[in-house]
Design a protein around this motif. Sequence first.
Motif, PDB file in Angstrom:
ATOM      1  N   MET A   1       0.956  -1.278  -0.001  1.00  0.00           N
ATOM      2  CA  MET A   1       0.091   0.008   0.021  1.00  0.00           C
ATOM      3  C   MET A   1       0.994   1.151  -0.021  1.00  0.00           C
ATOM      4  SD  MET A   1      -3.010   1.171   2.822  1.00  0.00           S
ATOM      5  CE  MET A   1      -3.861  -0.395   2.565  1.00  0.00           C
ATOM      6  N   THR A   5      -1.683   6.707   0.899  1.00  0.00           N
ATOM      7  CA  THR A   5      -3.127   5.906   1.067  1.00  0.00           C
ATOM      8  C   THR A   5      -3.171   5.584   2.476  1.00  0.00           C
ATOM      9  OG1 THR A   5      -3.116   5.418  -1.311  1.00  0.00           O
ATOM     10  CG2 THR A   5      -4.514   3.850   0.019  1.00  0.00           C
ATOM     11  N   GLN A   8      -4.207   8.258   4.592  1.00  0.00           N
ATOM     12  CA  GLN A   8      -5.480   8.399   4.544  1.00  0.00           C
ATOM     13  C   GLN A   8      -6.458   7.583   5.209  1.00  0.00           C
ATOM     14  OE1 GLN A   8      -6.851   7.895   0.532  1.00  0.00           O
ATOM     15  NE2 GLN A   8      -8.827   9.488   1.112  1.00  0.00           N
ATOM     16  N   LEU A   9      -6.194   6.156   5.270  1.00  0.00           N
ATOM     17  CA  LEU A   9      -7.090   5.092   5.750  1.00  0.00           C
ATOM     18  C   LEU A   9      -7.029   5.317   7.212  1.00  0.00           C
ATOM     19  CD1 LEU A   9      -6.700   2.313   3.514  1.00  0.00           C
ATOM     20  CD2 LEU A   9      -8.434   4.151   3.561  1.00  0.00           C
ATOM     21  N   LEU A  76     -12.083   6.236  -3.402  1.00  0.00           N
ATOM     22  CA  LEU A  76     -11.606   5.663  -1.793  1.00  0.00           C
ATOM     23  C   LEU A  76     -11.929   4.271  -1.825  1.00  0.00           C
ATOM     24  CD1 LEU A  76     -10.794   6.243   0.960  1.00  0.00           C
ATOM     25  CD2 LEU A  76     -12.985   7.076   1.583  1.00  0.00           C
ATOM     26  N   GLN A  78     -11.671   1.940  -4.283  1.00  0.00           N
ATOM     27  CA  GLN A  78     -10.665   1.208  -4.759  1.00  0.00           C
ATOM     28  C   GLN A  78      -9.403   1.131  -3.877  1.00  0.00           C
ATOM     29  OE1 GLN A  78     -10.747   3.706  -8.319  1.00  0.00           O
ATOM     30  NE2 GLN A  78     -10.669   1.892  -9.420  1.00  0.00           N
ATOM     31  N   ARG A  79      -9.165   2.197  -3.053  1.00  0.00           N
ATOM     32  CA  ARG A  79      -8.263   2.323  -1.844  1.00  0.00           C
ATOM     33  C   ARG A  79      -8.440   1.438  -0.941  1.00  0.00           C
ATOM     34  NH1 ARG A  79      -4.661   6.296  -3.705  1.00  0.00           N
ATOM     35  NH2 ARG A  79      -5.647   8.040  -5.127  1.00  0.00           N
TER      36      ARG A  79
END
Length: 101
Positions: A1, A5, A8-9, A76, A78-79
Amino acid sequence: MLKATAEQLLKLLDKQVGEPGIVTVEQIPHALDVLERAVAEDDAKRKAIEIEMQSSAHEDVAKAALASAQLGSVSLRQRVVPFADMLRRSAAEGKPVTWHL
């Protein structure tokens, strides 16, 4: 990852960015709910942008284009998929998810 990303998560989950961390087995259902709500919100924004892009008003289209650029081309949803899958697998195995950023 990718780091951006992951950050962000982790922010969505109110986890400290830049430090090792954990999502305990007990926290996984809540984490999945938070991610699901964030994905639904992102999907709704993208749908609204899509509708605005079909507008005949130049200002609406320009505004929608700017909003689209800010969201980025990768949704988002997809992420989140790989991380959510990892959380589900970890829950099924009764193991926490840990990281070191």
